[in-house]
Design a protein around this motif. Structure first.
Motif, PDB file in Angstrom:
ATOM      1  N   ASN A 270      41.609  36.261  37.272  1.00 38.73           N
ATOM      2  CA  ASN A 270      40.841  35.437  38.380  1.00 38.73           C
ATOM      3  C   ASN A 270      40.132  36.287  38.896  1.00 38.73           C
ATOM      4  OD1 ASN A 270      40.923  34.998  41.526  1.00 38.73           O
ATOM      5  ND2 ASN A 270      41.968  32.981  40.683  1.00 38.73           N
ATOM      6  N   SER A 271      38.784  35.738  39.225  1.00 34.50           N
ATOM      7  CA  SER A 271      37.584  36.582  39.603  1.00 34.50           C
ATOM      8  C   SER A 271      37.729  37.147  40.951  1.00 34.50           C
ATOM      9  CB  SER A 271      36.210  35.934  39.483  1.00 34.50           C
ATOM     10  OG  SER A 271      36.364  34.643  40.008  1.00 34.50           O
ATOM     11  N   TRP A 272      38.407  36.143  41.985  1.00 37.50           N
ATOM     12  CA  TRP A 272      38.651  36.547  43.332  1.00 37.50           C
ATOM     13  C   TRP A 272      39.704  37.690  43.391  1.00 37.50           C
ATOM     14  CZ3 TRP A 272      35.487  35.649  46.997  1.00 37.50           C
ATOM     15  CH2 TRP A 272      34.701  34.562  47.134  1.00 37.50           C
ATOM     16  N   ASP A 273      40.840  37.603  42.815  1.00 35.05           N
ATOM     17  CA  ASP A 273      41.598  38.706  42.761  1.00 35.05           C
ATOM     18  C   ASP A 273      40.884  39.804  42.385  1.00 35.05           C
ATOM     19  OD1 ASP A 273      43.664  36.875  43.566  1.00 35.05           O
ATOM     20  OD2 ASP A 273      44.458  36.587  41.533  1.00 35.05           O
ATOM     21  N   LEU A 274      40.274  40.137  41.215  1.00 34.19           N
ATOM     22  CA  LEU A 274      39.654  41.372  41.014  1.00 34.19           C
ATOM     23  C   LEU A 274      38.408  41.680  41.821  1.00 34.19           C
ATOM     24  CD1 LEU A 274      38.934  40.370  37.019  1.00 34.19           C
ATOM     25  CD2 LEU A 274      40.549  41.853  38.001  1.00 34.19           C
TER      26      LEU A 274
ATOM     27  N   GLN B 237      37.815  37.340  52.438  1.00 33.14           N
ATOM     28  CA  GLN B 237      38.417  36.174  52.456  1.00 33.14           C
ATOM     29  C   GLN B 237      37.613  35.303  53.290  1.00 33.14           C
ATOM     30  OE1 GLN B 237      41.249  35.244  50.908  1.00 33.14           O
ATOM     31  NE2 GLN B 237      41.064  37.340  50.032  1.00 33.14           N
ATOM     32  N   GLY B 238      36.782  35.641  54.490  1.00 29.56           N
ATOM     33  CA  GLY B 238      35.997  34.811  55.366  1.00 29.56           C
ATOM     34  C   GLY B 238      34.713  34.202  54.516  1.00 29.56           C
ATOM     35  N   LEU B 239      34.397  35.087  53.554  1.00 32.77           N
ATOM     36  CA  LEU B 239      33.267  34.705  52.586  1.00 32.77           C
ATOM     37  C   LEU B 239      33.749  33.594  51.694  1.00 32.77           C
ATOM     38  CD1 LEU B 239      31.544  37.883  52.252  1.00 32.77           C
ATOM     39  CD2 LEU B 239      30.418  35.967  53.089  1.00 32.77           C
ATOM     40  N   LYS B 240      35.080  33.800  51.043  1.00 27.84           N
ATOM     41  CA  LYS B 240      35.511  32.874  50.101  1.00 27.84           C
ATOM     42  C   LYS B 240      35.817  31.487  50.918  1.00 27.84           C
ATOM     43  CE  LYS B 240      39.501  32.362  47.230  1.00 27.84           C
ATOM     44  NZ  LYS B 240      40.855  32.824  46.896  1.00 27.84           N
ATOM     45  N   ALA B 241      36.205  31.500  52.221  1.00 28.92           N
ATOM     46  CA  ALA B 241      36.442  30.494  52.830  1.00 28.92           C
ATOM     47  C   ALA B 241      35.406  29.497  53.278  1.00 28.92           C
ATOM     48  CB  ALA B 241      37.252  30.606  54.260  1.00 28.92           C
TER      49      ALA B 241
ATOM     50  N   ASN C  98      31.864  45.091  35.821  1.00 30.80           N
ATOM     51  CA  ASN C  98      31.729  44.376  34.436  1.00 30.80           C
ATOM     52  C   ASN C  98      32.726  43.199  33.936  1.00 30.80           C
ATOM     53  OD1 ASN C  98      29.303  45.628  34.420  1.00 30.80           O
ATOM     54  ND2 ASN C  98      29.978  47.327  33.397  1.00 30.80           N
ATOM     55  N   HIS C  99      34.006  43.731  34.159  1.00 31.88           N
ATOM     56  CA  HIS C  99      35.153  42.980  33.928  1.00 31.88           C
ATOM     57  C   HIS C  99      35.064  41.791  34.730  1.00 31.88           C
ATOM     58  CE1 HIS C  99      38.934  42.012  32.462  1.00 31.88           C
ATOM     59  NE2 HIS C  99      39.638  42.032  33.591  1.00 31.88           N
ATOM     60  N   ILE C 100      34.720  41.928  36.012  1.00 31.40           N
ATOM     61  CA  ILE C 100      34.755  40.610  36.939  1.00 31.40           C
ATOM     62  C   ILE C 100      33.652  39.636  36.542  1.00 31.40           C
ATOM     63  CG2 ILE C 100      34.340  40.084  39.134  1.00 31.40           C
ATOM     64  CD1 ILE C 100      35.319  42.787  40.091  1.00 31.40           C
ATOM     65  N   ASP C 101      32.628  40.092  36.228  1.00 27.69           N
ATOM     66  CA  ASP C 101      31.544  39.496  35.534  1.00 27.69           C
ATOM     67  C   ASP C 101      31.962  38.562  34.284  1.00 27.69           C
ATOM     68  OD1 ASP C 101      28.863  38.556  35.359  1.00 27.69           O
ATOM     69  OD2 ASP C 101      28.666  39.609  33.412  1.00 27.69           O
ATOM     70  N   GLN C 102      32.611  39.209  33.545  1.00 31.82           N
ATOM     71  CA  GLN C 102      33.289  38.474  32.291  1.00 31.82           C
ATOM     72  C   GLN C 102      34.228  37.380  32.805  1.00 31.82           C
ATOM     73  OE1 GLN C 102      35.107  41.597  29.804  1.00 31.82           O
ATOM     74  NE2 GLN C 102      33.307  42.044  28.766  1.00 31.82           N
ATOM     75  N   SER C 103      35.014  37.840  33.870  1.00 30.35           N
ATOM     76  CA  SER C 103      35.925  36.515  34.200  1.00 30.35           C
ATOM     77  C   SER C 103      35.266  35.436  34.840  1.00 30.35           C
ATOM     78  CB  SER C 103      36.739  37.333  35.471  1.00 30.35           C
ATOM     79  OG  SER C 103      36.341  37.641  36.516  1.00 30.35           O
ATOM     80  N   ILE C 104      34.125  35.633  35.645  1.00 31.31           N
ATOM     81  CA  ILE C 104      33.318  34.797  36.310  1.00 31.31           C
ATOM     82  C   ILE C 104      32.786  33.816  35.124  1.00 31.31           C
ATOM     83  CG2 ILE C 104      31.196  34.125  37.531  1.00 31.31           C
ATOM     84  CD1 ILE C 104      31.810  36.818  39.048  1.00 31.31           C
ATOM     85  N   LYS C 105      32.306  34.449  33.910  1.00 27.77           N
ATOM     86  CA  LYS C 105      31.847  33.776  32.713  1.00 27.77           C
ATOM     87  C   LYS C 105      32.691  33.213  31.861  1.00 27.77           C
ATOM     88  CE  LYS C 105      27.642  36.560  32.707  1.00 27.77           C
ATOM     89  NZ  LYS C 105      26.947  37.923  32.234  1.00 27.77           N
TER      90      LYS C 105
END
Length: 339
Positions: free
Chosen positions: A318-322, A232-236, A305-312
């Protein structure tokens, strides 16, 4: 033909080849190898199309893209992103057909992770080499890293003493993308003629309340609460998901390879040595291997790999949720991973 990354610029000065395949596990090295090809295409008025290969990819799309005229240009750069480097039978036939009949009006740039030696002996790969060029980006090992960092510092007008360079090398632990980020922090932080260890320490303290390396280490230690707080800190702080995913995926691949070798009866200390795990990280790596089975690690890699697809934008999730689910599960929390 086969080219080393340092031979690419000279080869490009002679003109563009119809097809390139660039492979390697280090994101930065692969990116910096692909960028000159992209730049040369852009200078010559090529349009650009990106195709992502997954299990449902229709290989007719590649051949259709090659034959279709662009609205903006008569020439086209087709980027085929194929992380596994395994196109299957249909893909192999399509790539062989494409390379054997490559049009001078198009450039096909195939981008893969590190390829197995068996892949480089396939018909489709050899056809591509015959029609264009293959470039394998080998990782920078621990012995080469200080020189690489020194050269990179020089590129941005900085110089550092040996102690500072060694400190940077130990901090980034072979992650070249992170090394570039650290060097950029130093460039913004100091006006010193020569950077020393104190400057590096001060810059790190000033710039990084939360850092990616700390997040990875917390997950390996099994500290789910601490790792989620760091995420969460990195996201912020504005850290982008692809950088986080790269660091976590890299760690997962190493863990999975270690787990597979341990299951085959190899001693864990020898396995860690063979996988070039740094001495100071062996304890936390062992901790993770005691908590996570090979099957669990393989599932986590699928999640990455699924997160990579969500980012693209290839998935509605939501990539952050994943990422939160991935970090929690890596750290040992009992969260269900949704795909």
């Amino acid at each position: 033909m086969r080219l080393r990354p340092d031979q690419l610029q000279q080869n490009l000065s002679k003109g563009l080849l119809p097809v390139y395949i660039v492979s390697g596990d280090d994101t930065l090295l692969v990116q910096e190898c692909c960028d000159p090809i992209r730049l040369n295409c852009r200078k010559q008025g090529f349009s650009r199309e990106i195709l992502h290969v997954d299990a449902s990819f229709d290989w007719n799309e590649l051949l259709a893209s090659a034959s279709a005229m662009s609205l903006f240009s008569e020439r086209k750069l087709i980027e085929l992103r194929m992380p596994t480097g395994k196109p299957g039978d249909a893909g192999g036939k399509a790539l062989t057909e494409y390379a054997a009949n490559a049009s001078p009006d198009n450039v096909l740039l195939i981008i893969c992770n590190k390829l197995e030696s068996s892949t480089t002996r396939t018909k489709w790969y050899k056809t591509i080499e015959a029609a264009g060029a293959s470039i394998q980006c080998w990782p920078i090992d621990a012995r080469q890293l200080p020189r690489w960092i020194s050269n990179r510092l020089n590129m941005v007008g900085l110089k550092a003493d040996n102690e500072a360079i060694q400190m940077l090398a130990e901090r980034v632990e072979g992650n070249l993308l992170a090394a570039v980020q650290e060097i950029e922090k130093l460039r913004l932080y100091t006006n010193a003629d020569i950077i020393d260890a104190d400057t590096v320490t001060a810059a790190v303290a000033d710039n990084a309340r939360y850092d990616i390396f700390g997040l990875v280490d917390r997950t390996l230690q099994g500290d789910s609460k601490g790792s989620l707080k760091m995420l969460q800190g990195l996201k912020a702080e504005g850290t982008e998901p692809p950088v986080l995913l790269w660091a976590l995926s890299r760690e997962l691949r190493t863990l999975c390879q270690c787990a597979e070798q341990v299951e085959q009866g190899n001693g864990i200390d020898r396995v860690l040595q063979n996988q070039r795990v740094w001495d100071k990280r062996k304890a936390i790596t062992k901790n993770a291997l005691q908590r996570l089975t090979t099957k669990q690690l393989q599932q986590l890699i699928k999640t990455a790999n699924h997160i990579d697809q969500s980012i693209k934008g290839m998935s509605q999730d939501n990539s952050w949720d994943l990422l939160e689910q991935l970090v929690a599960t890596m750290a040992g929390a009992k969260l269900a991973i949704k795909h």
